[in-house]
Design an enzyme around this catalytic site. Structure first.
Site, PDB file in Angstrom:
ATOM      1  N   GLU A 171       6.274   3.426   7.156  1.00  0.00           N
ATOM      2  CA  GLU A 171       6.475   4.847   6.853  1.00  0.00           C
ATOM      3  C   GLU A 171       6.117   5.759   8.029  1.00  0.00           C
ATOM      4  O   GLU A 171       5.182   6.569   7.936  1.00  0.00           O
ATOM      5  CB  GLU A 171       5.677   5.235   5.607  1.00  0.00           C
ATOM      6  CG  GLU A 171       6.025   4.405   4.387  1.00  0.00           C
ATOM      7  CD  GLU A 171       5.278   4.844   3.117  1.00  0.00           C
ATOM      8  OE1 GLU A 171       4.385   5.690   3.210  1.00  0.00           O
ATOM      9  OE2 GLU A 171       5.612   4.338   2.042  1.00  0.00           O
ATOM     10  N   GLU A 208       8.141  -1.326  -1.090  1.00  0.00           N
ATOM     11  CA  GLU A 208       7.181  -0.693  -2.001  1.00  0.00           C
ATOM     12  C   GLU A 208       7.938   0.040  -3.091  1.00  0.00           C
ATOM     13  O   GLU A 208       8.902   0.764  -2.817  1.00  0.00           O
ATOM     14  CB  GLU A 208       6.306   0.368  -1.305  1.00  0.00           C
ATOM     15  CG  GLU A 208       5.255  -0.170  -0.385  1.00  0.00           C
ATOM     16  CD  GLU A 208       4.411   0.936   0.248  1.00  0.00           C
ATOM     17  OE1 GLU A 208       4.289   2.038  -0.338  1.00  0.00           O
ATOM     18  OE2 GLU A 208       3.897   0.695   1.348  1.00  0.00           O
TER      19      GLU A 208
HETATM   20  O1  IFM Z   1      -0.408   4.001  -1.120  1.00  0.00           O
HETATM   21  C1  IFM Z   1       0.729   4.389  -0.446  1.00  0.00           C
HETATM   22  C2  IFM Z   1       1.081   3.385   0.639  1.00  0.00           C
HETATM   23  O2  IFM Z   1       0.032   3.199   1.541  1.00  0.00           O
HETATM   24  C3  IFM Z   1       2.269   3.864   1.428  1.00  0.00           C
HETATM   25  N1  IFM Z   1       3.366   4.175   0.549  1.00  0.00           N
HETATM   26  C4  IFM Z   1       3.098   5.022  -0.584  1.00  0.00           C
HETATM   27  C5  IFM Z   1       1.917   4.491  -1.369  1.00  0.00           C
HETATM   28  C6  IFM Z   1       1.641   5.408  -2.588  1.00  0.00           C
HETATM   29  O3  IFM Z   1       1.368   6.695  -2.171  1.00  0.00           O
END
Ligand code: IFM
Length: 469
Positions: free
Chosen positions: A191, A375
């Site tokens: 990210e 994710e």
């Molecule tokens: O916890 C975070 C993760 O570290 C990165 N992506 C989003 C998740 C939820 O906010």
């Protein structure tokens, strides 16, 4: 803890009906394909703790979370889930759930010092962990940078300093020489939007700087770091896959007006094209600089070729959509919808957004590599009651988002797997420990893990899928 995990398989074999199943995908779902990888993800600073053990140096998140007012309730990652000490039991838990893949990240400040000298104790931790995962037959996906920049690099300008990109390539070199053969997939960055925009653009994340020009320059150096690292990873560990992980935003227009449609477009430029255009088109989207005039980063000859080298996979992190309208000038403003389902984060539950961004990327980027959903998940205020956690909303959330993934696959998008965020409750950055994203509950006062019902049902599905001939 191992007992909590084995309780899952016991319950499933003893009384399958006790888990009357609101999760299992329909018979025609692509998720039944055995080669569709289902796993869970975590990140170093969010779970490891042990921030000053065995030679680990401070990271920007140690500094940021120790600064009053930056993190809810003054929480820090100093102990987190104590995974640095409990990693063996955590791997057992992952394996007992039948999860096939594990996405973890490495803490850069744990494995090398400011002069680039390797820290053997830190490296050994990751070697032990990855070796054990391989012994258990779990596919390993390793992210090199999930936001815990060594503080000594931030002290020299962090991602605003071009040199950090070259230091990152050195770090990638060390890690891929040391860990080659135990990593199935390397992701350079997690990210970069969050690192650049939240870290340097609005200051909500470490290092807490807030200037639009900083955000675009930090992004350029992050993407350059990625581009410099990819050939290094390819040379040192040719058998593994190389990619990057991007968080993706879905922006929808509040009305049919041309101004609101344009606002939704600009939202997606700012969230998605800012990262994906350089990677897959070799150029920044010019609309970004209409949104943020005067923020063009300094780009040297050859940088865009470095950044846009071919990848083996793209990781997509998806959580929610944002409804926007024109701000009356050249930007957008959020218009939160009323009466919609939301999570503990206040994020709207909007599975169609996942399908729509995936099919949209297939249309926009003709050289898109295979995709992993690296994710997806949600936070809820989960409580252990009589030894169980009934996270009903998460079960439904996961089912609906997996259905969206299936729809995207059926529309022709090459999606190879899906990682739950997260394996266990953990340090949720500026929100500390209040927000619980795990499919396993963590009691932070005892470190007891309790498998939530969502994880039980995922485990049940995986067991059924495995049993099919
Ligand atoms: O916890 C975070 C993760 O570290 C990165 N992506 C989003 C998740 C939820 O906010």
């Amino acid at each position: 803890m191992a007992n909590d995990a084995s309780a899952v398989s016991d319950a499933i074999s003893r009384d399958p009906d006790a888990l009357a199943d609101p999760f299992t995908p329909p018979a025609d779902s692509s998720l039944w394909r055995k080669n569709f990888l289902l796993g869970a993800a975590t990140a170093s600073y969010q779970i490891e703790g042990a921030v000053d053990e065995d030679g680990r140096l401070p990271s920007i998140w140690d500094t940021f979370s120790a600064t009053p007012g930056k993190v809810l309730a003054g929480d820090t990652g100093a102990v987190a889930c104590d995974h640095y000490h409990r990693w063996e039991a955590d791997v057992d838990m992952l394996a007992s759930l039948g999860l096939e893949g594990y996405r973890l990240s490495i803490a850069w400040p744990r494995v090398m010092d400011a002069a680039g000298v390797p820290n053997r104790k830190g490296l050994d931790f990751y070697k032990r962990l990855l070796n054990r995962l391989k012994e258990k037959g779990i596919t390993t996906s390793v992210t090199l940078y999930h936001w815990d920049l060594p503080q000594h690099l931030e002290d020299r300008g962090g991602w605003l300093n071009r040199d950090t990109a070259y230091r990152f390539a050195d770090y990638a070199d060390l890690m891929s020489r040391e860990l080659a053969g135990t990593v199935d997939a390397w992701a350079t960055l997690n990210e970069p939007w969050c690192s650049a925009y939240l870290g340097y653009g609005n200051g909500h994340h470490a290092p807490g700087l807030a200037d639009g020009r900083f955000a675009t320059q930090a992004m350029h150096h992050l993407l350059l770091a990625h581009g410099l690292a990819v050939p290094v990873l390819r040379a040192n560990d040719p058998a593994s896959q190389k990619g990057i992980v991007a968080n993706i935003g879905r922006g929808t227009a509040n009305s049919d007006s041309a101004a609101d449609q344009r606002a939704a477009h600009l939202f997606e430029v700012q969230h998605n094209a800012w990262i994906l255009d350089p990677l897959f088109k070799g150029a920044y989207p010019q609309d970004l600089f209409e949104l943020w005039p005067g923020t063009e980063p300094l780009v040297l000859d050859g940088d865009m070729q470095t950044i846009s080298a071919p990848l083996d996979f793209l990781g997509i992190n998806y959580y929610f959509r944002t409804n926007v309208a024109s701000d009356g000038a050249h930007g957008f403003r959020d218009v939160p919808l009323e009466g919609v389902e939301r999570t503990q984060m206040g994020w709207e539950v909007y599975p169609d957004g996942l399908r729509d961004v995936l099919t949209g990327f297939k249309r926009t980027y003709h050289n898109l590599p295979p995709i992993y959903i690296t994710e997806n998940g949600m936070a809820s205020d989960d409580k252990v009651i009589d030894g169980r956690v009934d996270d009903t909303q998460r079960i439904s959330f996961l089912k609906r988002h997996l259905a969206a993934v299936d729809q995207a696959i059926k529309a022709g998008v090459d999606i190879r797997g899906y990682f739950l965020w997260s394996l266990m409750d953990n340090f949720e950055w500026a929100f500390g420990y209040e927000r619980r994203f795990g499919v396993v509950h963590v009691d932070y006062s005892t470190q007891k893990r309790t498998v939530k019902r969502s994880a039980e049902l995922v485990a049940k599905f995986l067991k059924e899928r495995k049993a099919r001939v």
